[in-house]
Design an enzyme around this catalytic site. Sequence first.
Site, PDB file in Angstrom:
ATOM      1  N   TYR A   1     -35.507 -10.520 -51.333  1.00 11.65           N
ATOM      2  CA  TYR A   1     -36.407 -11.658 -51.494  1.00 11.65           C
ATOM      3  C   TYR A   1     -36.056 -12.748 -50.479  1.00 11.65           C
ATOM      4  O   TYR A   1     -36.932 -13.319 -49.820  1.00 11.65           O
ATOM      5  CB  TYR A   1     -36.313 -12.207 -52.919  1.00 11.65           C
ATOM      6  CG  TYR A   1     -37.099 -13.485 -53.122  1.00 11.65           C
ATOM      7  CD1 TYR A   1     -38.486 -13.483 -53.141  1.00 11.65           C
ATOM      8  CD2 TYR A   1     -36.436 -14.707 -53.281  1.00 11.65           C
ATOM      9  CE1 TYR A   1     -39.215 -14.653 -53.310  1.00 11.65           C
ATOM     10  CE2 TYR A   1     -37.152 -15.884 -53.452  1.00 11.65           C
ATOM     11  CZ  TYR A   1     -38.528 -15.850 -53.470  1.00 11.65           C
ATOM     12  OH  TYR A   1     -39.243 -17.013 -53.633  1.00 11.65           O
TER      13      TYR A   1
ATOM     14  N   GLU B   1     -43.225 -18.546 -60.269  1.00  9.74           N
ATOM     15  CA  GLU B   1     -42.470 -19.798 -60.258  1.00  9.74           C
ATOM     16  C   GLU B   1     -42.621 -20.560 -61.567  1.00  9.74           C
ATOM     17  O   GLU B   1     -41.659 -21.164 -62.053  1.00  9.74           O
ATOM     18  CB  GLU B   1     -42.894 -20.678 -59.075  1.00  9.74           C
ATOM     19  CG  GLU B   1     -42.435 -20.164 -57.722  1.00  9.74           C
ATOM     20  CD  GLU B   1     -40.916 -20.150 -57.549  1.00  9.74           C
ATOM     21  OE1 GLU B   1     -40.200 -20.725 -58.394  1.00  9.74           O
ATOM     22  OE2 GLU B   1     -40.456 -19.563 -56.562  1.00  9.74           O
TER      23      GLU B   1
ATOM     24  N   TRP C   1     -33.895 -17.495 -61.329  1.00  2.87           N
ATOM     25  CA  TRP C   1     -34.830 -16.763 -60.492  1.00  2.87           C
ATOM     26  C   TRP C   1     -34.525 -15.268 -60.541  1.00  2.87           C
ATOM     27  O   TRP C   1     -35.435 -14.439 -60.488  1.00  2.87           O
ATOM     28  CB  TRP C   1     -34.787 -17.273 -59.059  1.00  2.87           C
ATOM     29  CG  TRP C   1     -35.720 -16.525 -58.169  1.00  2.87           C
ATOM     30  CD1 TRP C   1     -35.403 -15.717 -57.130  1.00  2.87           C
ATOM     31  CD2 TRP C   1     -37.154 -16.482 -58.266  1.00  2.87           C
ATOM     32  NE1 TRP C   1     -36.530 -15.174 -56.570  1.00  2.87           N
ATOM     33  CE2 TRP C   1     -37.637 -15.622 -57.238  1.00  2.87           C
ATOM     34  CE3 TRP C   1     -38.081 -17.088 -59.118  1.00  2.87           C
ATOM     35  CZ2 TRP C   1     -38.981 -15.359 -57.053  1.00  2.87           C
ATOM     36  CZ3 TRP C   1     -39.436 -16.820 -58.930  1.00  2.87           C
ATOM     37  CH2 TRP C   1     -39.865 -15.968 -57.915  1.00  2.87           C
TER      38      TRP C   1
END
Length: 199
Positions: free
Chosen positions: A34, A56, A64
């Site tokens: 990522y 998000e 995350w």
Amino acid sequence: MSLSLTQKRTFKMENKQKHRCSWANTDDKLMQQYHDEQWGKPIYDDQEMFELLSLELMHSGLSWKTVLHKQTNFEKAFHNFDYHQVAQMEPEIADLLNNAGIIRNNRKINAIITNAKVIEKLHEQGSSFSELMWNFVAHKPIINSINNHNDIPSTTPLATTISKKLKSIGFSFTGPVVVYSFMQSCGMVNDHENNCFAK
């Protein structure tokens, strides 16, 4: 013997490529991927941007890493984030809340569906989510000078301005912190550390 300009550039790049942002110094391959391939890279496609916004807002209050490891499950549950299909998903909310593969938060799930409807409305008005967002930065990424990831603010005045605009046209769960994280993820902002190869 001094190095030529080309040799100096090559040397600099070879050394930069040894460094990732401190938050990506991990053995987790998904986090590395990522960071290396997506975070901070400009994205202009509405469907991709909608997916990132959805992830998000799911990220809010969670790590995350948790969200990233559920991304494939989210894509399956939300029709690959085709906002046209997601806008019609209210009858599927009960199933989503029973889906152990995703984050089962009723408010967040409803926000994703609401946001899909707003993006559809933007298209009906001859605009797009991408155009709306990128207009705020004059269609050019903001490249910040970051020495340490810990110095990055959780939000900015611009993110607060964008948040107010999004809420005014119906977006949900788009507070300033979520908006700034989204700006980073879709490349409106480049907050890679200065010594990171992906800067």
